[in-house]
Design a protein around this motif. Sequence first.
Motif, PDB file in Angstrom:
ATOM      1  N   GLY A 130       0.846  -1.190   0.000  1.00 15.63           N
ATOM      2  CA  GLY A 130       0.000   0.000   0.000  1.00 15.63           C
ATOM      3  C   GLY A 130       0.878   1.235   0.000  1.00 15.63           C
ATOM      4  O   GLY A 130       1.884   1.297  -0.707  1.00 15.63           O
ATOM      5  N   THR A 131       0.506   2.232   0.815  1.00 16.79           N
ATOM      6  CA  THR A 131       1.349   3.410   0.973  1.00 16.79           C
ATOM      7  C   THR A 131       2.734   2.991   1.456  1.00 16.79           C
ATOM      8  O   THR A 131       3.760   3.500   1.018  1.00 16.79           O
ATOM      9  CB  THR A 131       0.717   4.396   1.962  1.00 16.79           C
ATOM     10  N   GLY A 132       2.754   2.035   2.391  1.00 14.47           N
ATOM     11  CA  GLY A 132       3.970   1.347   2.796  1.00 14.47           C
ATOM     12  C   GLY A 132       3.841  -0.112   2.414  1.00 14.47           C
ATOM     13  O   GLY A 132       3.041  -0.472   1.550  1.00 14.47           O
ATOM     14  N   LEU A 133       4.630  -0.957   3.060  1.00 16.48           N
ATOM     15  CA  LEU A 133       4.477  -2.396   2.860  1.00 16.48           C
ATOM     16  C   LEU A 133       4.307  -3.054   4.217  1.00 16.48           C
ATOM     17  O   LEU A 133       5.230  -3.080   5.033  1.00 16.48           O
ATOM     18  CB  LEU A 133       5.672  -3.014   2.124  1.00 16.48           C
ATOM     19  N   ALA A 152       8.769  -1.636  -2.901  1.00 15.71           N
ATOM     20  CA  ALA A 152       7.424  -2.188  -3.112  1.00 15.71           C
ATOM     21  C   ALA A 152       6.399  -1.464  -2.245  1.00 15.71           C
ATOM     22  O   ALA A 152       5.886  -2.006  -1.251  1.00 15.71           O
ATOM     23  CB  ALA A 152       7.420  -3.685  -2.826  1.00 15.71           C
ATOM     24  N   SER A 153       6.093  -0.240  -2.604  1.00 15.13           N
ATOM     25  CA  SER A 153       5.072   0.565  -1.921  1.00 15.13           C
ATOM     26  C   SER A 153       4.804   1.796  -2.768  1.00 15.13           C
ATOM     27  O   SER A 153       5.601   2.146  -3.645  1.00 15.13           O
ATOM     28  CB  SER A 153       5.545   0.989  -0.522  1.00 15.13           C
ATOM     29  N   LEU A 154       3.697   2.453  -2.498  1.00 13.75           N
ATOM     30  CA  LEU A 154       3.412   3.710  -3.195  1.00 13.75           C
ATOM     31  C   LEU A 154       4.470   4.754  -2.846  1.00 13.75           C
ATOM     32  O   LEU A 154       4.895   5.530  -3.708  1.00 13.75           O
ATOM     33  CB  LEU A 154       2.023   4.225  -2.822  1.00 13.75           C
ATOM     34  N   ASN A 194       9.112   8.146  -4.160  1.00 13.97           N
ATOM     35  CA  ASN A 194      10.407   8.677  -3.732  1.00 13.97           C
ATOM     36  C   ASN A 194      11.593   8.123  -4.516  1.00 13.97           C
ATOM     37  O   ASN A 194      12.614   8.798  -4.643  1.00 13.97           O
ATOM     38  CB  ASN A 194      10.632   8.387  -2.248  1.00 13.97           C
ATOM     39  N   ASN A 195      11.458   6.904  -5.024  1.00 17.31           N
ATOM     40  CA  ASN A 195      12.632   6.213  -5.545  1.00 17.31           C
ATOM     41  C   ASN A 195      12.492   5.722  -6.984  1.00 17.31           C
ATOM     42  O   ASN A 195      13.295   6.080  -7.845  1.00 17.31           O
ATOM     43  CB  ASN A 195      12.974   5.024  -4.638  1.00 17.31           C
ATOM     44  N   LEU A 196      11.492   4.903  -7.261  1.00 19.15           N
ATOM     45  CA  LEU A 196      11.441   4.234  -8.559  1.00 19.15           C
ATOM     46  C   LEU A 196      11.032   5.159  -9.694  1.00 19.15           C
ATOM     47  O   LEU A 196      11.681   5.195 -10.740  1.00 19.15           O
ATOM     48  CB  LEU A 196      10.495   3.034  -8.501  1.00 19.15           C
ATOM     49  N   LEU A 197       9.936   5.877  -9.519  1.00 13.55           N
ATOM     50  CA  LEU A 197       9.431   6.699 -10.624  1.00 13.55           C
ATOM     51  C   LEU A 197      10.391   7.831 -10.993  1.00 13.55           C
ATOM     52  O   LEU A 197      10.616   8.075 -12.192  1.00 13.55           O
ATOM     53  CB  LEU A 197       8.042   7.232 -10.291  1.00 13.55           C
ATOM     54  N   PRO A 198      10.986   8.528 -10.024  1.00 11.69           N
ATOM     55  CA  PRO A 198      11.957   9.559 -10.424  1.00 11.69           C
ATOM     56  C   PRO A 198      13.088   8.992 -11.282  1.00 11.69           C
ATOM     57  O   PRO A 198      13.535   9.655 -12.229  1.00 11.69           O
ATOM     58  CB  PRO A 198      12.472  10.084  -9.083  1.00 11.69           C
ATOM     59  N   TYR A 199      13.545   7.782 -10.974  1.00 14.75           N
ATOM     60  CA  TYR A 199      14.608   7.182 -11.780  1.00 14.75           C
ATOM     61  C   TYR A 199      14.088   6.819 -13.167  1.00 14.75           C
ATOM     62  O   TYR A 199      14.716   7.156 -14.187  1.00 14.75           O
ATOM     63  CB  TYR A 199      15.157   5.934 -11.094  1.00 14.75           C
ATOM     64  N   SER A 226       2.798  16.065 -11.493  1.00 12.31           N
ATOM     65  CA  SER A 226       3.567  16.060 -10.242  1.00 12.31           C
ATOM     66  C   SER A 226       3.904  14.615  -9.896  1.00 12.31           C
ATOM     67  O   SER A 226       3.186  13.683 -10.287  1.00 12.31           O
ATOM     68  CB  SER A 226       2.750  16.684  -9.106  1.00 12.31           C
ATOM     69  N   ILE A 227       4.980  14.410  -9.169  1.00 13.04           N
ATOM     70  CA  ILE A 227       5.432  13.048  -8.909  1.00 13.04           C
ATOM     71  C   ILE A 227       4.401  12.267  -8.095  1.00 13.04           C
ATOM     72  O   ILE A 227       4.200  11.064  -8.308  1.00 13.04           O
ATOM     73  CB  ILE A 227       6.813  13.048  -8.214  1.00 13.04           C
ATOM     74  N   LYS A 228       3.707  12.929  -7.180  1.00 17.70           N
ATOM     75  CA  LYS A 228       2.701  12.225  -6.370  1.00 17.70           C
ATOM     76  C   LYS A 228       1.514  11.798  -7.225  1.00 17.70           C
ATOM     77  O   LYS A 228       1.008  10.678  -7.085  1.00 17.70           O
ATOM     78  CB  LYS A 228       2.241  13.100  -5.210  1.00 17.70           C
ATOM     79  N   LYS A 229       1.068  12.678  -8.107  1.00 19.42           N
ATOM     80  CA  LYS A 229      -0.044  12.320  -8.984  1.00 19.42           C
ATOM     81  C   LYS A 229       0.376  11.233  -9.961  1.00 19.42           C
ATOM     82  O   LYS A 229      -0.378  10.278 -10.223  1.00 19.42           O
ATOM     83  CB  LYS A 229      -0.540  13.550  -9.739  1.00 19.42           C
ATOM     84  N   ALA A 230       1.576  11.351 -10.488  1.00 22.46           N
ATOM     85  CA  ALA A 230       2.082  10.359 -11.441  1.00 22.46           C
ATOM     86  C   ALA A 230       2.145   8.980 -10.796  1.00 22.46           C
ATOM     87  O   ALA A 230       1.808   7.969 -11.429  1.00 22.46           O
ATOM     88  CB  ALA A 230       3.453  10.776 -11.946  1.00 22.46           C
TER      89      ALA A 230
END
Length: 348
Positions: free
Chosen positions: A157-160, A213-215, A220-225, A239-243
Amino acid sequence: MDQIDVVRTPASWVVVGLDNGGTCNNATVLDATGQYLVDQMVESPSLVTEGPKAAVEQLAEAFHGILALTSTPMTLVRAVGLDTPGPASAAGVISSQGSTNFSQLSWHDFDIRGALEARIGLPVIYNNDANAAALYAHHRHFGAEAPQRSSVAAIVGTGLGGGVVEDGKVVRGAVGMAGELGHVQIPLHGVLEEGQPVPRCNCGFEGDVESIASLTGITNNLLPYWLTRFPDHPLAQESIKKAAKLLRGYGEREDPLALAVFGQQAKAIGKLFTIAANFTDPSAYFLGGGVVEAAPHFRQWFLSTVREHTQLRAEQLAAATFALVPDLDMAGARGAAVAALEKVRGTV
């Protein structure tokens, strides 16, 4: 309290399950024969952002509301199962540093289990939400064989979150924080691309499962890369949060960037399950969270990728199963009810 059509009045004594969330509480009733009296979500506002007093009162309202909806006299209720996000102690005391949904200082070190028990005058059995979902998945999957089986569940989820079930019971640990699988650090070989920065978790760890493995890991990590690898992708305009929140929809459409991100998540969970295989050797590996709500072809791809990257010995492959957590929205409340039912059965 939501009104639903499919309800059943009890034929015996019952327990109630309450799932406390950041926005809503979900409630259910489980009778002594193991049958649920409702088969849909029954939600009401949780008001956790208004502090402990308001939130405990809302839990009490959810409790009385589900009894009214199912025509259950309070005299038939033996116990109440409660789950909340962690971290919290096995006795239901919120962490001294706060917790998910419980960031206000008034929540720190707050005994939510004891407060609800005092408010409603019935025994309250506590689990964190991931443990409750893991317990429900275990009992739903194994049925009558649940007390003889073991399982590990990862809830994305938001976390794991996670849960370890042994002989049908949640493994709690010395202070109630066993099964915090999100903060298990994993080997990153075969997960990250060459030159990809090591993901960092909000807890301060580097390379734990939740950092991937979390939102939050996506944001914070995967999508920016991966956006540096796909600079012309439509999500680069958001925005990164919406993306991050839109990414699952792209995954369902087999978008290459999205599959790269979710593929890394699945590989990370596979590494986690490989550790579990050598540590607890469970009968089943369960996967829950937002992926369960995705389109069938996508969630099956994700589960298959997790299985592919879980390294098991031949004997383990023959004995273990991989499955999705069923009835995800109801899993927390139902798992909380299962824990209460097992507690009552153990004392009668």
